[in-house]
Motif scaffolding. Structure first.
Motif, PDB file in Angstrom:
ATOM      1  N   ASP A  56       0.832  -1.195   0.000  1.00 10.14           N
ATOM      2  CA  ASP A  56       0.000   0.000   0.000  1.00 10.14           C
ATOM      3  C   ASP A  56       0.878   1.261   0.000  1.00 10.14           C
ATOM      4  N   ASP A  92       0.852  -0.015  -6.634  1.00 10.01           N
ATOM      5  CA  ASP A  92      -0.407  -0.444  -6.017  1.00 10.01           C
ATOM      6  C   ASP A  92      -1.567   0.416  -6.516  1.00 10.01           C
ATOM      7  N   ASP A  93      -1.378   1.725  -6.523  1.00  9.95           N
ATOM      8  CA  ASP A  93      -2.445   2.618  -6.972  1.00  9.95           C
ATOM      9  C   ASP A  93      -2.757   2.416  -8.448  1.00  9.95           C
ATOM     10  N   ASP A 121      -1.727  -5.697  -0.017  1.00 15.25           N
ATOM     11  CA  ASP A 121      -2.100  -4.305   0.205  1.00 15.25           C
ATOM     12  C   ASP A 121      -2.263  -3.946   1.681  1.00 15.25           C
ATOM     13  N   ASP A 122      -2.096  -4.928   2.561  1.00 19.49           N
ATOM     14  CA  ASP A 122      -2.129  -4.633   3.992  1.00 19.49           C
ATOM     15  C   ASP A 122      -0.747  -4.269   4.529  1.00 19.49           C
ATOM     16  N   GLU A 147       2.880  -1.836   3.928  1.00 12.34           N
ATOM     17  CA  GLU A 147       3.260  -0.535   3.396  1.00 12.34           C
ATOM     18  C   GLU A 147       4.548  -0.607   2.578  1.00 12.34           C
TER      19      GLU A 147
END
Length: 284
Positions: A185, A190-191, A203-204, A206
Motif C-alpha cells: 500500500d 499499487d495505486d 495491500d495490507d 506498506e
C-alpha cells in the motif's frame, strides 16, 4: 588524491561563480537526473534541449540514440562534469536529491542553472503533479495540461473498460528468491493496478516489503505481475525456484504477466500503456 580533489573542487566552483554564469547564447540547456523526468520533458516537446541525461535512461529513442548527449552516473555524480555542461536547467528527483544537494547547489551557483526537484509520485495524480511542475519550470504550462489531459483520458478509458471485471488478486513480483520483495500500500504500483481493478495481495503492508514464500502461499494470489524484466522462460523458472509455490495459480505460466517494468514502475507518460498491457494479460 581524494583529499586534494575535495579541496580543489570547491575552489574551482567559487572561481567559476565569481566569473559569472557561462554564456549559453540564450539557449536552454537541460540536464535530467531521473529517467521518469526525462520522459516527461521529452513528452513536453523539449527533447532537443537536453545536454545530458543519466546512464539509466532508455526512452525515448531520440534521447537514447543521441550520441551528443552526456550520460551521467547519478550514483557518482561528477560535479566538474556537470559544471562543464553549462546547464540552464537541472531537473532532479526527490529520491536522490538529498544525496546530491550540495553538488547541485554549487553547480547552480557556478552556472546560474535553475534546479527543480520533482517529488516521487505515489499515485496516478502524482504523475499529473510532476508534469504540471515540470511544465511550469520550463514555462510550457499549456503543453503540460495537454499531456495531462491525454493521459487522464487513457486512464479513464482503462478504468471504465475493466470496472465490471471480477477483481483478480495479484502478487507483484519485484525480486527473486530468497529476498522476495513486493509492492504494498502507498506505492505508485499499487495505486496504478487499482485503476484496472487488480487487487494487491499484499495491500495490507506498506511500501516495498520483504515477504516470505510462506506468506505468498498463504495468500494464494490469482495472478503474478512481474516487474523484473525477464524473458517469459526465465520468469517461469524464477517462480519455480521459490520453494512451496507448486500448485499455486501463479506457478502456471498462463497466470504470469510479464510486462516492461519501466511502464509500470516509472510514473510518467507511458503509465497508461503499461496498465493496458497488464489488463490484457489479466483479463483477456
Amino acid at each position: 588524491m581524494d583529499r586534494i580533489k575535495g579541496i580543489l573542487i570547491p575552489v574551482i566552483v567559487l572561481m567559476m561563480a565569481a566569473c559569472g554564469a557561462p554564456d549559453n547564447d540564450g539557449d536552454t540547456r537541460i540536464v535530467s537526473l531521473m529517467p521518469s523526468n526525462t520522459e516527461i520533458i521529452a513528452e513536453l516537446g523539449l527533447a532537443d534541449q537536453f545536454v545530458s541525461v543519466t546512464t539509466e535512461d532508455d526512452y525515448p529513442a531520440s534521447v537514447v540514440d543521441d550520441e551528443s548527449l552526456v550520460k551521467l552516473n547519478t550514483f557518482e555524480l561528477d560535479e566538474e562534469q556537470l559544471i562543464g555542461l553549462s546547464p540552464t536547467h537541472i531537473v532532479a528527483h526527490a529520491s536522490s536529491a538529498p544525496m546530491h544537494q550540495d553538488i547541485l547547489d554549487r553547480v547552480s551557483e557556478a552556472t546560474g542553472a535553475d534546479v527543480l526537484v520533482v517529488e516521487d509520485a505515489s499515485d496516478i495524480e502524482g504523475i499529473y503533479d510532476s508534469i504540471r511542475k515540470i511544465g511550469g519550470f520550463f514555462d510550457v504550462p499549456e503543453k503540460a495540461e495537454k499531456v495531462i489531459g491525454d493521459i487522464a483520458k487513457e486512464m479513464g478509458n482503462l478504468k471504465e473498460q475493466y470496472s465490471s471485471e471480477e477483481p483478480e488478486a495479484a502478487f507483484i513480483h519485484i525480486s527473486a528468491h530468497p529476498e522476495i520483495y513486493t509492492a504494498g500500500d502507498g506505492t505508485f504500483i499499487d495505486d496504478a493496478l487499482g485503476w484496472i481493478n487488480v487487487e494487491n495481495a499484499f495491500d495490507d503492508m506498506e511500501g516495498y516489503p520483504n515477504v516470505s514464500a510462506e506468506a505468498v502461499v498463504e495468500r494464494d494470489p490469482d495472478i503474478l505481475v512481474s516487474l523484473r524484466g525477464l524473458e517469459d522462460k526465465a520468469l517461469a523458472q524464477s517462480i519455480r525456484d521459490i520453494p512451496g509455490l507448486d500448485g499455486l495459480a501463479i506457478s502456471e505460466p498462463e497466470n504470469q504477466c510479464n510486462v516492461d517494468p519501466d511502464l509500470i514502475s516509472r510514473p510518467g507518460p507511458r503509465s497508461a500503456e503499461g496498465l493496458k498491457a497488464v489488463g490484457q494479460c489479466v483479463y483477456e
